[in-house]
Design an enzyme around this catalytic site. Structure first.
Site, PDB file in Angstrom:
ATOM      1  N   LYS A   1       0.815  -1.214   0.000  1.00 15.46           N
ATOM      2  CA  LYS A   1       0.000   0.000   0.000  1.00 15.46           C
ATOM      3  C   LYS A   1       0.844   1.257   0.000  1.00 15.46           C
ATOM      4  CE  LYS A   1      -4.151  -2.009   1.433  1.00 15.46           C
ATOM      5  NZ  LYS A   1      -5.109  -2.331   2.429  1.00 15.46           N
TER       6      LYS A   1
ATOM      7  N   GLU B   1      -3.148   6.570   7.626  1.00 17.49           N
ATOM      8  CA  GLU B   1      -3.493   7.694   6.754  1.00 17.49           C
ATOM      9  C   GLU B   1      -4.722   8.406   7.282  1.00 17.49           C
ATOM     10  OE1 GLU B   1      -4.048   5.747   3.036  1.00 17.49           O
ATOM     11  OE2 GLU B   1      -6.099   5.201   3.485  1.00 17.49           O
TER      12      GLU B   1
ATOM     13  N   ASN C   1     -15.645  -2.396   7.230  1.00 14.61           N
ATOM     14  CA  ASN C   1     -14.850  -2.279   6.011  1.00 14.61           C
ATOM     15  C   ASN C   1     -14.961  -3.470   5.087  1.00 14.61           C
ATOM     16  OD1 ASN C   1     -13.642   0.343   6.358  1.00 14.61           O
ATOM     17  ND2 ASN C   1     -12.650  -0.568   8.142  1.00 14.61           N
TER      18      ASN C   1
ATOM     19  N   GLU D   1      -9.487   1.213  -6.502  1.00 17.99           N
ATOM     20  CA  GLU D   1     -10.493   1.656  -5.541  1.00 17.99           C
ATOM     21  C   GLU D   1     -10.282   3.127  -5.209  1.00 17.99           C
ATOM     22  OE1 GLU D   1     -11.452  -2.495  -3.188  1.00 17.99           O
ATOM     23  OE2 GLU D   1     -10.408  -0.903  -2.108  1.00 17.99           O
TER      24      GLU D   1
ATOM     25  N   GLU E   1      -6.510   2.078  -3.210  1.00 16.15           N
ATOM     26  CA  GLU E   1      -5.581   0.990  -3.480  1.00 16.15           C
ATOM     27  C   GLU E   1      -5.977   0.335  -4.793  1.00 16.15           C
ATOM     28  OE1 GLU E   1      -6.462  -1.342   0.055  1.00 16.15           O
ATOM     29  OE2 GLU E   1      -7.468  -2.823  -1.191  1.00 16.15           O
TER      30      GLU E   1
ATOM     31  N   ASN F   1      -6.438  -3.390  -6.508  1.00 18.75           N
ATOM     32  CA  ASN F   1      -6.475  -4.831  -6.294  1.00 18.75           C
ATOM     33  C   ASN F   1      -6.092  -5.522  -7.588  1.00 18.75           C
ATOM     34  OD1 ASN F   1      -7.362  -4.634  -3.597  1.00 18.75           O
ATOM     35  ND2 ASN F   1      -9.408  -4.169  -4.361  1.00 18.75           N
TER      36      ASN F   1
ATOM     37  N   ARG G   1      -6.321  -8.331  -8.943  1.00 18.84           N
ATOM     38  CA  ARG G   1      -6.969  -9.634  -9.047  1.00 18.84           C
ATOM     39  C   ARG G   1      -8.402  -9.422  -9.489  1.00 18.84           C
ATOM     40  NH1 ARG G   1     -10.103  -8.670  -4.341  1.00 18.84           N
ATOM     41  NH2 ARG G   1      -8.851  -7.666  -2.752  1.00 18.84           N
TER      42      ARG G   1
ATOM     43  N   PHE H   1     -23.911  -6.109  12.898  1.00 13.42           N
ATOM     44  CA  PHE H   1     -24.208  -6.208  11.467  1.00 13.42           C
ATOM     45  C   PHE H   1     -23.674  -7.491  10.854  1.00 13.42           C
ATOM     46  CE2 PHE H   1     -23.940  -1.558  12.209  1.00 13.42           C
ATOM     47  CZ  PHE H   1     -25.293  -1.294  12.095  1.00 13.42           C
TER      48      PHE H   1
END
Lengths: 711, 507
Positions: free
Chosen positions: A160, A244, A279, A319, A332, A334, A336, A392
């Site tokens: 990252k 961050e 997340n 993203e 970031e 990904n 894949r 949740f």
């Protein structure tokens, strides 16, 4: 293959069984895939591909391989030996015992499997080894094609810290933050103070929300540092962290990119993934209601710039966080195939797995940017085996005693890797399936999703359909007014299930009463000759009492044919239905509108458990007489739960922070349970002295197991 | 004059619902009255009462006084319907002399039992009695014996069910013990030969009523009761449900109810239910429920000897008895308690024409001194006896292990099983591979190789299949379909045991 160890006649027998179930399954699946691109059978790719994954994504990849005429090899752990992906594949190799680091992350065993089967390429799916540069390197060394980007891109984007630097250089908008490695908790606090709270602490090698914590003050930073580094170590074998600035109230919108090895790259529009808990994404849609064509293009172009900057090939996802003013920041990339790729496939008509395989073989992209459409709208609900009433969604495990996907409906796609009888175990991700619906408009897709959720039969494990259905019918979601804080904002006190309005309550009560009467009448239907004749009760009018929660509702029901007229709570409800008492689905017409209810259970003492509007309600139907007499029954005192701590989910005890005799403060951590690679801290409900401890680190506990008793 | 007087008192009794402030209210705490129970148990307005005017005949201790006479005495008797089907009922009234058994009380019960026998309909007893009517002395004891005799005569002729809804002590316990099924209500019912006070004085044990003879004791430890329910209402509603499974008498076939579950439904989940490791447990109830009509299983003794599962269910609407070894508990082995539990259930099914479906996964009989000293040989023989003498349709499915003598016992082909199936995972052998190899290849090296050879030869269904000891090896998913179709054919099964006064089961 698992059957290798069995005697020859037996394996023959098992194979017959396998073939039959496989055949029926594949037929059902193929009729449901909708891609507009036509596969070109003359374009030779690979003869045999190994899929280094399990569950739905392994099945998803195998489906495309079958379409392309490619032989498939599944790998599996011992507990997965009869899993769907194993049955679907042409060959299957066991790569170790259940824990992922001994099987699906076991590179040696997987390399052996490749050698034994002669697979020419490996599709890694998502998770596991999909973004592991070491794995990609080892494949390259053996001349096996990795279906994904090359090692360089994985390395650059997988870290990252490095990815942010590259993004900055490629003129992609980035978030202010610390671009180095955080060594200690105190370091973390110092950096956090410099950036300014709130901050986000996350694993450098991470993804999927694992090893990620938000901190609003110094204490939370220290705790977050500890958890994130532990989770990062256990999930990715790499405990480096970064910190961050945390953007409050953002949307999570990502761009799907597709690139080839010839320097061509496309953006395949966005996916809105703002509905998240801890997340992790829950509901996704494509396109986003929020983006205008200009922003979409700007984001798409930046995503392509980044892909080109790292010579990206294959499918990938960039993203972004998007704030309320449509400023977007790179989060970031990904490297894949994403979990939520089906919604992009639905609106663009591309088969991303097919494109990945083509690109890996070295073919150029078939499409130009202007060929990429947005056709209609697609929504994906992630159906999880978890209890949505606890934070949740806390994982639940069990055996799918009954399982029916709503594939009888049109415009529904279900990507799953399980079937009736499958076990949802503590070893793997608790996702049951990805339920995707699509339509010409968003409203069509949403209506279809409602229908599909109501028709989805899952028994044996707790699932999150109640939450999913509430989300997609919530006015804020319907109007597109969402952010990554949607769930905590809409349900500040936690999710409590569907709250019944007066009309809906009447409908539920009336349906329960109709079901009760149908069952009562069926009890009198004794077939065959009777030596002593049966004299059924001739009754067309019933007086009943229906208990729901603490309330008791008197009702009168008259029945003629399949029509039940119910008077309850001063209102009238007409229920029409020919009840099939063996079916979990109860298609009813209530006051003229079609409703799909589900019956979870029904017992002799009048208890009926119904799923209505997604939520499960317990109702008790009694005759008027029984209800009156019921008031004389003694009330049984339930167990006092404030002084005991039970495990809210099945998992492994990682740490016990107290011992008998300690005094704990309210909210103090008592122990930590790890389930599905998520660490959960359990805290004391009140201040008390610890009476006894019933668990120790390393132990496996079940849901509801007693952990600690307080005095 | 007398009649009017009586009717007036009857009305008083009939509508009598004591309030909590008076004495009876205290007695009734948490319980229903005798009549309320009957009303709830039977279809509305179906109850036909008999002997409402019968009074006790005791003339000692002031009992002859008018105020000590109650029309009907301490029991309500009659007939009625449950879901339209005939049943005879008695319900003891604790508000009249503590439900104690007078000569008249016994006579009323005997009368309906006699009628039930002549008509051929079940008898349900709702027990709530303090015991003998001490004022009546031997008259009361004679009454008990009259009932016992009828219980025994009716046994195997009409189903008899006891629901214990209050105290039931002393001689009174033997009537429920003689009936086919004994159900209890949690917290408010007790069954014991002698109460805690006598226990204390004789054996010096301190024990509460609940510990000595409560629902939990009898459904988990002693095996005296077959099921326990939360309260009176749940017990009565469940009793209605239970009644639906039973034929009215031994002259009737197993009842068939309208069925909504397709008889040819495939059950794909069964293909993966048996774990690959033969030592790993699974829940036999998962198999049983998946196969039955709409997962509707009325388990008998669910908390006692859990290594065997027994209960009633329906296949394509027809009542069947289910017997299954439970690998989840003690590996599903047969021990004393599970053998007795299974044997009694099998004999009930056989007596009342209910087909028996047996799911086998049994590693053998439980070894050890506790079992041998307890008489496992004698008790295990009961299950063997019961399966062997049964002439009802018998269908057997071997899901995994069928080892040793236990293989023979569990409704094997050799005991006249009509249809015996094996799943591909079945292992029919004298014992597990390890033990067998130690005997066959004693002292030889390479035990592992020998073990593999043994597994190859015996840990599969073929040795049994080639000899015809199982009729077919079936795909688990087709189990329901096969059973339903077999039951259809076996409905006309006729099999008669040789004439005898009665068999001599090893009691």
């Amino acid at each position: 293959m698992a059957a290798h160890s069995l005697s020859p006649p037996l394996s023959r027998l098992l194979f017959t069984v396998k073939y039959v179930s496989l055949h029926s399954r594949c037929c059902a699946v193929h009729s449901k895939a909708h891609y507009s691109t036509v596969y070109n059978p003359n374009e030779k790719t690979f003869d045999k591909i190994l899929i280094a994954n399990r569950g739905e994504i392994a099945c998803r990849v195998i489906k495309t391989c079958k379409k392309m005429g490619i032989q498939t090899v599944a790998v599996h752990s011992d507990v997965d030996s009869s899993a769907v992906h194993v049955k679907m594949a042409d060959e299957a190799i066991c790569v170790g015992p259940a824990p992922t680091n001994k099987s699906y992350l076991n590179m040696d065993a997987i390399m052996d499997a490749i050698r034994v089967t002669g697979a020419q390429a490996v599709h890694p799916g998502y998770g596991f080894l999909s973004e592991n540069k070491e794995f990609a390197k080892r494949l390259a060394a053996e001349g096996v094609m990795f279906i994904g980007p090359d090692t360089h891109a994985i390395q650059a984007m997988g870290d990252k810290i490095e990815s942010k630097l590259i993004a900055k250089a490629a003129k992609v908008n980035t978030i202010p933050g610390f671009d180095g490695v955080v060594k200690t908790a105190e370091d973390a606090v110092k950096i956090a103070q410099e950036i300014g709270y709130p901050v986000m602490i996350k694993a450098s090698a991470g993804g999927g929300g694992k090893g990620m914590r938000i901190a609003w003050n110094d204490d939370e930073t220290r705790e977050g540092f500890r958890f994130s580094s532990q989770e990062a170590a256990s999930s990715f074998g790499d405990d480096r962290l970064l910190i961050e600035k945390y953007i409050d109230n953002p949307r999570h919108i990502e761009i799907q990119v597709l690139a080839d090895k010839h320097g061509n790259a496309l953006w395949l529009n966005e996916r809105e993934c703002s509905i998240q808990r801890r997340n992790q994404k829950v509901v996704e849609e494509a396109p986003s209601t929020f983006l205008d064509p200009v922003t979409r293009r700007a984001m798409g172009e930046q995503a392509v710039q980044l892909a080109k900057a790292v010579q990206y090939s294959s499918a990938g996802t960039v993203e972004f966080l998007v704030d309320s003013k449509k400023n977007f920041y790179f989060l970031e990339m990904n490297t894949r195939l994403q979990v939520e790729h089906p919604i992009t496939e639905c609106i663009t008509g591309l088969d991303l797995v097919e494109q990945m395989i083509r690109v890996a073989k070295g073919y150029q992209l078939q499409h130009k940017q202007e060929d990429i459409p947005i056709n209609g709208w697609a929504i994906e609900s992630r159906v999880y085996a978890e209890d949505p009433y606890k934070s949740f969604g806390l994982p639940s495990i069990g055996r799918l005693s009954q399982y029916q996907e709503p594939l009888n409906l049109s415009n529904v796609r279900v990507d799953s890797g399980i079937q009736e009888g499958s076990d949802i175990s503590i070893y793997y991700d608790p996702m049951i399936s990805k339920l995707v619906t699509y339509g010409a408009t968003r409203n069509e897709a949403l209506a279809k999703m409602e229908d599909a959720l109501d028709n989805y039969v899952i028994r044996g494990v707790t699932h999150n359909i109640p939450l999913l259905r509430e989300i997609i019918t919530h006015p804020r979601f319907i109007s597109g007014d969402i952010s990554t804080n949607f769930l905590p904002e809409v349900y500040p006190d936690g999710f409590k299930g569907h709250q019944l309005e007066v009309d809906a309550r009447r409908e539920l009560l009336a349906s329960a009463a109709a079901l009760y009467i149908a069952a009562q009448l069926r009890s009198q239907k004794v077939l065959g000759d009777q030596r002593v004749s049966t004299i059924p009760v001739k009754c067309t009018h019933w007086e009943l009492c229906v208990e729901l929660g603490k309330g008791c509702h008197a009702m009168e029901v008259t029945k003629s044919g399949d029509v039940y007229n119910v008077e309850v709570d001063g209102g009238k409800v007409e229920v029409i239905g020919a009840f099939n008492l063996a079916s979990p689905l109860l298609p009813l017409t209530i006051n003229g509108s079609d409703r799909m209810l589900q019956c979870l259970s029904r017992d002799a003492s009048g208890m009926i458990v119904l799923q209505y509007l997604g939520t499960v309600f317990k109702v008790r139907v009694l005759s008027k007489l029984a209800s009156e007499l019921n008031s004389y029954m003694p009330e049984k005192v339930p167990e006092d739960t404030s002084s005991i701590l039970r495990s809210p989910m099945p998992g492994t005890v990682v740490a016990v922070s107290i011992k008998p005799g300690d005094t704990v403060a309210e909210g103090q951590e008592i122990c930590v349970i790890e389930a599905m690679k998520m660490q959960n801290s359990l805290t004391a409900a009140r201040q008390a002295k610890v009476k006894s401890v019933h668990c120790k680190p390393g132990e496996t506990v079940g849901e509801g197991d007693l952990l600690v008793e307080l005095q | 004059m007398y009649l009017n007087h009586s009717l007036c008192r009857i009305n008083t009794i009939y509508s009598f619902r004591p309030t909590y402030s008076n004495f009876w209210g205290h007695v009734l705490q948490g319980k229903l009255t005798a009549r309320e129970r009957v009303e709830l148990l039977l279809d509305p307005e179906s109850f036909v009462e008999s002997d409402m005017f019968v009074e006790h005949r005791c003339s000692d201790f002031g009992m002859e006084e008018d105020r000590n006479k109650f029309p009907g005495d301490s029991v309500v008797t009659g007939r009625g319907r449950i879901n339209g089907r005939l049943v005879y009922v008695f319900s003891q009234d604790f508000t009249v002399f503590g439900g104690s058994l007078s000569g008249a009380h016994a006579q009323k019960i005997c009368k309906i039992m006699d009628q039930a026998m002549t008509v051929g309909a079940p008898v349900i007893g709702l027990n709530d009695s303090g015991g003998a009517r001490i004022q009546e002395g031997v008259e009361s004891l004679a009454g008990y014996a009259d009932i016992f005799l009828r219980n025994v005569m009716a046994s195997g002729v009409v189903p008899q069910i006891s629901l214990i809804m209050g105290p039931c002590a002393g001689g009174a316990v033997y009537s429920p013990a003689l009936t086919d099924f004994t159900f209890m209500v949690k917290d408010t019912s007790y069954l014991f030969i002698t109460g805690p006070d006598v226990v204390k004085s004789v054996t010096n044990e301190d024990v509460t009523q609940e510990e000595l003879g409560g629902a939990k004791t009898h459904t988990t430890v002693s095996g005296v009761a077959h099921h326990a329910f939360e309260n009176d209402i749940e017990a009565l509603l469940n009793l209605r449900e239970f009644f639906n499974f039973l034929p009215l008498s031994n002259q009737d076939p197993a009842p068939i109810r309208e069925c909504h579950d397709p008889s040819d439904r495939l059950v794909p989940s069964l293909d993966t239910i048996v774990p690959f490791e033969s030592t790993k447990a699974y829940d036999m109830l998962d198999i049983i429920q998946a196969v039955l009509d709409a997962k509707d299983f009325f388990e008998i003794m669910p908390n006692y000897a859990k290594n065997i599962v027994v209960g009633f269910a329906r296949m394509n609407g027809r009542t069947v008895g289910i017997v299954g070894n439970q690998p989840k508990v003690a590996s599903g082995c047969l021990d004393i308690n599970s053998s007795v539990k299974g044997a009694r259930f099998v004999r009930f099914c056989d007596a009342f024409n209910i087909p028996i479906i047996t799911f086998v996964d049994v590693p053998g009989f439980l070894p050890g001194t506790a079992q041998e000293y307890g008489g496992i040989i004698r008790h295990g023989a009961k299950l063997l006896f019961a399966f062997a003498e049964a002439t009802v349709p018998k269908i057997t499915i071997i899901t995994r292990k069928a080892y040793g003598g236990a293989y023979d016992v569990m409704s094997s082909k050799h005991l006249r099983g009509d249809v015996n199936y094996a799943w591909p995972t079945a292992e029919v052998a004298v014992m597990g591979a390890k033990g067998a190899v130690q005997i066959i290849f004693r002292g030889k090296e390479n035990q592992a190789e020998a073990e593999a050879e043994y597994v190859d030869k015996f840990a599969n269904p073929f040795p049994a299949a080639v000899r015809g000891f199982v009729d077919d090896i079936i795909e688990p998913a087709t189990t329901r379909k096969k059973i339903c179709s077999d039951l259809e054919v076996l409905a006309s099964k006729k099999q008669v045991n040789p004439w005898k006064k009665h068999a001599n089961i090893p009691l």
